[in-house]
Design a protein around this motif. Structure first.
Motif, PDB file in Angstrom:
ATOM      1  N   ASN A 120      -3.593  -6.430   7.094  1.00 15.13           N
ATOM      2  CA  ASN A 120      -2.193  -6.266   6.681  1.00 15.13           C
ATOM      3  C   ASN A 120      -1.239  -6.557   7.837  1.00 15.13           C
ATOM      4  O   ASN A 120      -0.207  -7.208   7.674  1.00 15.13           O
ATOM      5  CB  ASN A 120      -1.958  -4.848   6.165  1.00 15.13           C
ATOM      6  CG  ASN A 120      -1.964  -4.761   4.650  1.00 15.13           C
ATOM      7  OD1 ASN A 120      -1.608  -5.713   3.963  1.00 15.13           O
ATOM      8  ND2 ASN A 120      -2.361  -3.625   4.130  1.00 15.13           N
ATOM      9  N   CYS A 180      -2.287 -12.795  -2.881  1.00 14.92           N
ATOM     10  CA  CYS A 180      -3.151 -13.868  -2.374  1.00 14.92           C
ATOM     11  C   CYS A 180      -3.175 -15.049  -3.337  1.00 14.92           C
ATOM     12  O   CYS A 180      -3.103 -16.214  -2.920  1.00 14.92           O
ATOM     13  CB  CYS A 180      -4.571 -13.345  -2.165  1.00 14.92           C
ATOM     14  SG  CYS A 180      -4.724 -12.069  -0.903  1.00 14.92           S
ATOM     15  N   SER A 237     -11.164  -0.433  -0.159  1.00 13.59           N
ATOM     16  CA  SER A 237      -9.805  -0.215  -0.656  1.00 13.59           C
ATOM     17  C   SER A 237      -9.807   0.099  -2.148  1.00 13.59           C
ATOM     18  O   SER A 237      -9.097   0.997  -2.607  1.00 13.59           O
ATOM     19  CB  SER A 237      -8.935  -1.449  -0.379  1.00 13.59           C
ATOM     20  OG  SER A 237      -8.742  -1.612   0.999  1.00 13.59           O
ATOM     21  N   ILE A 278      -2.506  -6.772  -3.971  1.00 15.55           N
ATOM     22  CA  ILE A 278      -2.842  -7.597  -2.812  1.00 15.55           C
ATOM     23  C   ILE A 278      -3.387  -8.943  -3.285  1.00 15.55           C
ATOM     24  O   ILE A 278      -3.005 -10.014  -2.799  1.00 15.55           O
ATOM     25  CB  ILE A 278      -3.873  -6.894  -1.912  1.00 15.55           C
ATOM     26  CG1 ILE A 278      -3.250  -5.669  -1.232  1.00 15.55           C
ATOM     27  CG2 ILE A 278      -4.441  -7.861  -0.877  1.00 15.55           C
ATOM     28  CD1 ILE A 278      -4.222  -4.879  -0.383  1.00 15.55           C
ATOM     29  N   TRP A 331       0.940 -10.562   1.435  1.00 16.50           N
ATOM     30  CA  TRP A 331      -0.228 -11.426   1.318  1.00 16.50           C
ATOM     31  C   TRP A 331       0.121 -12.819   0.820  1.00 16.50           C
ATOM     32  O   TRP A 331      -0.542 -13.791   1.204  1.00 16.50           O
ATOM     33  CB  TRP A 331      -1.281 -10.753   0.451  1.00 16.50           C
ATOM     34  CG  TRP A 331      -1.890  -9.578   1.156  1.00 16.50           C
ATOM     35  CD1 TRP A 331      -1.369  -8.328   1.273  1.00 16.50           C
ATOM     36  CD2 TRP A 331      -3.108  -9.574   1.905  1.00 16.50           C
ATOM     37  NE1 TRP A 331      -2.189  -7.528   2.034  1.00 16.50           N
ATOM     38  CE2 TRP A 331      -3.269  -8.266   2.427  1.00 16.50           C
ATOM     39  CE3 TRP A 331      -4.088 -10.515   2.166  1.00 16.50           C
ATOM     40  CZ2 TRP A 331      -4.361  -7.904   3.202  1.00 16.50           C
ATOM     41  CZ3 TRP A 331      -5.186 -10.160   2.936  1.00 16.50           C
ATOM     42  CH2 TRP A 331      -5.312  -8.870   3.448  1.00 16.50           C
ATOM     43  N   TRP A 351       2.823  -5.324  -0.802  1.00 14.22           N
ATOM     44  CA  TRP A 351       1.533  -6.006  -0.721  1.00 14.22           C
ATOM     45  C   TRP A 351       1.624  -7.429  -1.244  1.00 14.22           C
ATOM     46  O   TRP A 351       1.070  -8.358  -0.650  1.00 14.22           O
ATOM     47  CB  TRP A 351       0.471  -5.230  -1.492  1.00 14.22           C
ATOM     48  CG  TRP A 351       0.033  -3.977  -0.808  1.00 14.22           C
ATOM     49  CD1 TRP A 351       0.250  -3.640   0.495  1.00 14.22           C
ATOM     50  CD2 TRP A 351      -0.697  -2.900  -1.387  1.00 14.22           C
ATOM     51  NE1 TRP A 351      -0.302  -2.399   0.761  1.00 14.22           N
ATOM     52  CE2 TRP A 351      -0.894  -1.925  -0.373  1.00 14.22           C
ATOM     53  CE3 TRP A 351      -1.212  -2.648  -2.658  1.00 14.22           C
ATOM     54  CZ2 TRP A 351      -1.574  -0.750  -0.597  1.00 14.22           C
ATOM     55  CZ3 TRP A 351      -1.903  -1.472  -2.882  1.00 14.22           C
ATOM     56  CH2 TRP A 351      -2.083  -0.527  -1.868  1.00 14.22           C
ATOM     57  N   VAL A 403      -4.791  -2.013  -5.776  1.00 11.15           N
ATOM     58  CA  VAL A 403      -5.163  -2.993  -4.753  1.00 11.15           C
ATOM     59  C   VAL A 403      -5.090  -4.416  -5.316  1.00 11.15           C
ATOM     60  O   VAL A 403      -4.979  -5.377  -4.563  1.00 11.15           O
ATOM     61  CB  VAL A 403      -6.573  -2.683  -4.209  1.00 11.15           C
ATOM     62  CG1 VAL A 403      -7.020  -3.710  -3.178  1.00 11.15           C
ATOM     63  CG2 VAL A 403      -6.584  -1.293  -3.571  1.00 11.15           C
ATOM     64  N   SER A 422       3.365  -1.455  -3.618  1.00 13.70           N
ATOM     65  CA  SER A 422       2.710  -2.531  -4.365  1.00 13.70           C
ATOM     66  C   SER A 422       3.462  -3.850  -4.203  1.00 13.70           C
ATOM     67  O   SER A 422       2.862  -4.910  -3.990  1.00 13.70           O
ATOM     68  CB  SER A 422       2.620  -2.157  -5.850  1.00 13.70           C
ATOM     69  OG  SER A 422       1.873  -0.967  -6.029  1.00 13.70           O
TER      70      SER A 422
END
Length: 487
Positions: free
Chosen positions: A386, A80, A65, A76, A236, A232, A73, A229
Motif C-alpha cells: 500500500n 487493480c 487480508s 483493492i 491501487w 484502496w 478487500v 474502500s
C-alpha cells in the motif's frame, strides 16, 4: 516433506533454469536485455503482468487480508483491475508508440525536460526497493514454511537467486519465467480450490459459520468504511498506472495490437482468479480459526489437504512468481538508474557493453539494499505494498495519465505534480507513523486532490513548448510514430 512434493517443486525450478539459460544466450545487447528486442507477444505480456500481481502477494498477503478483513478487500482488486484496464487500452499502446526504454525517458521527452529523467528515476528506485522488500518477505515465509529454514536465511537465499537470474537473463528471462509461473499458479488454484472448500464442509457451511462469527465479513466494506474502500481503489489503480515495472512491459510488445490483446486476456482471467483466492481464505476461517500467521494460510492448507505433487507445483509456482517479480523490479530500477542517470549525467558516450556492465552492478546493489527491509518486515505484506503504490500513484500515475490526454499540460505542471505527489505521500505516511497525522485518512486522497489542482493551475499559468506539443501529437497519431530503439 514427501518425495512427490519435492519432485513437483524442483521440476518447476528445473524448467526455470532452462528458461534462464536460453535467455542468457539471447541477451547480448541492450535491446534484448532491457526490452526483449521488442518482440513479446500478447500472451507473454499477460503472463508477466499477472505473475507479478498474483505471485506471493496473492497467496500470502492477499489471503491474509481476506482472512482478517473480509470481502471489502475486493476494492483493492477493483482498483487493480481498473489500473490494468487503463494501462492496456489507454496508456500501453501510446508507450509502445513512443518506443524507448524507460518511463523517465518518456516523461523527459514528453515535457521537454531532461532533468525529469534522473529525478523520476530516483523515485522509481525508491518504490521498487520497497516492493522488493515485500517480495523478500514472501520468499522468506515460503522457504521458512516449506523447508524449515530460518526466516532471515531464507530471504538471503532469495536475494542471491534473484540477482543471478536477473543478471543472466534480463527481460527475456523475466517474460518467459513469468508466463510459466502464471500458468502453473492458475492450474494449481483451479485444482486446490474445490479440495479446500470441500475440506471446510462446502460453501454453504462456510458462509453460515463465517456470518455467525463475523456478520460484516461479506459486506461491501466489511467494517473498514466507505472512505477506506474508496482509498484502496484509488491507491491501487493509480499505483498500477504509475508503476514503471508494469509499464515497461509495454516497451517489449511486438506492436500496439499485442497490448490490446493482453488487456483482453487479463480481463478474462483476473477477477475469477481472485474469487477463488477469496473463497479459500474464507474456508480457512473454519479450517484454521486461530492461525498464528495469516500470511501462511495458503501454504498450510495446501500441505494439509492437497495432493503432494500439487503442493510441490504450487509452492514452486509461488517461488518462481516471487523471483520473477523481484527480477522485474530489479531490472526496472537498474535500467532506469543506468540509462537515466549514469548515461544521462555521468557518461553520455558510454558503450552498450559498459551500460550493460553497470546495469548488472546496480542490480546487485539494489538487491542488497532491499534485503534488510524484507528481514525487518516493518508491516504486513499488503500494508508495505500500500505504501509503495501510494507513492507510485501519487508521484507517477496521475502525471503519466494526464500527459497522454491533457494537451496543454506543461513541463512546470508535470514537475509540480510529481514533487507534490511524492512529498505529500511520504510526509503523510511518516506523520501517521509518529502519530502526528490521523490514521483514518489515507494520504492518496489529499495527495491526489492537491496534485491534480496544482497540475491544472500551473498548466493554466504557463505555456507548453512547441516540442512538448509535438510530442503530444506524436502520441495521438500512430501512423507518424517514430520507431526509435536508440539509447
Amino acid at each position: 516433506m514427501s518425495f512427490w512434493t519435492l519432485f513437483g517443486f524442483f521440476l518447476v525450478v528445473a524448467l526455470l533454469i532452462i528458461v534462464v539459460i536460453v535467455a542468457y544466450t539471447k541477451a547480448k545487447d541492450v535491446n534484448s536485455f532491457f526490452i526483449a528486442e521488442r518482440k513479446a507477444p500478447w500472451y507473454l505480456i499477460v503472463g508477466s503482468l499477472m505473475a507479478s500481481t498474483i505471485s506471493g502477494a496473492a497467496f500470502l498477503g492477499m489471503q491474509a487480508s481476506f482472512y482478517n478483513t473480509g470481502a471489502s478487500v475486493f476494492w483493492i482488486l477493483i482498483g487493480c483491475s481498473l489500473g490494468f484496464f487503463i494501462m492496456c487500452f489507454f496508456v500501453g499502446p501510446k508507450l509502445r508508440r513512443f518506443g524507448k526504454f524507460t518511463i523517465p525517458q518518456y516523461l523527459a521527452e514528453r515535457f521537454d525536460s531532461p532533468l525529469l529523467k534522473p529525478v523520476f528515476s530516483l523515485l522509481v528506485t525508491i518504490w521498487m526497493v520497497i516492493l522488493m522488500g515485500t517480495l523478500y518477505v514472501q520468499g522468506g515465509l515460503l522457504f521458512e514454511s516449506m523447508f524449515g529454514f530460518n526466516y532471515s536465511t531464507s530471504i538471503l537465499i532469495i536475494g542471491v537467486v534473484t540477482v543471478l537470474l536477473t543478471v543472466f537473463g534480463g527481460m527475456i528471462s523475466v517474460l518467459n519465467s513469468d508466463f510459466i509461473a502464471m500458468f502453473i499458479l492458475l492450474i494449481v488454484s483451479v485444482i486446490a480450490f474445490p479440495i479446500i472448500i470441500n475440506a471446510a464442509g462446502g460453501w454453504g457451511e462456510i458462509t453460515t459459520f463465517v456470518m455467525a462469527e463475523s456478520p460484516n465479513f461479506f459486506t461491501n466494506t466489511s467494517g473498514v468504511g466507505t472512505f477506506a474502500s474508496l482509498s484502496w481503489v484509488i491507491i491501487w489503480s493509480l499505483g498500477y498506472l504509475g508503476h514503471p515495472g508494469f509499464l515497461t512491459r509495454f516497451f517489449t510488445a511486438k506492436n500496439e495490437r499485442e497490448i490490446i490483446k493482453a488487456g483482453i486476456g487479463i480481463s478474462v482471467i483476473y477477477l475469477p482468479f481472485w474469487i477463488m483466492i477469496f473463497a479459500t481464505a474464507t474456508a480457512a476461517k473454519i479450517l484454521y480459526p486461530n492461525i498464528a500467521d495469516a500470511e501462511t494460510i495458503w501454504m498450510v492448507s495446501m500441505v494439509d489437504y492437497a495432493p503432494a505433487f500439487i503442493v510441490g507445483l504450487g509452492m514452486a509456482a509461488i517461488f518462481v512468481g516471487i523471483l520473477s517479480s523481484v527480477n522485474t523490479w530489479l531490472l526496472t530500477a537498474a535500467t532506469s538508474l543506468t540509462l537515466d542517470i549514469y548515461k544521462t549525467l555521468i557518461n553520455k558516450n558510454a558503450s552498450e557493453k559498459r551500460v550493460l556492465g553497470y546495469s548488472k552492478l546496480v542490480i546487485v546493489i539494489l538487491a542488497v539494499v532491499a534485503i534488510p527491509i524484507g528481514i525487518w518486515r516493518p508491516a504486513s505484506i499488503i500494508e508495505m505494498m500500500n505504501i509503495a503504490y501510494a507513492i507510485a500513484g501519487s508521484a507517477g500515475g496521475l502525471v503519466i495519465l494526464l500527459s497522454m490526454y491533457y494537451r496543454k499540460m506543461t513541463k512546470e505542471a508535470a514537475w509540480s505534480g510529481i514533487i507534490s505527489g511524492a512529498a505529500i505521500a511520504i510526509i503523510w505516511r511518516l506523520g501517521q507513523g509518529v502519530g502526528f497525522v490521523p490514521n483514518n485518512i489515507d494520504p492518496i486522497i489529499p495527495t491526489l486532490a492537491i496534485s491534480l489542482t496544482l497540475i491544472i493551475i500551473v498548466s493554466k499559468m504557463t505555456q507548453p513548448s512547441k516540442k512538448t506539443l509535438n510530442m503530444f501529437s506524436r502520441l495521438q497519431q500512430p501512423e507518424i510514430a517514430k520507431k526509435s530503439t536508440t539509447l
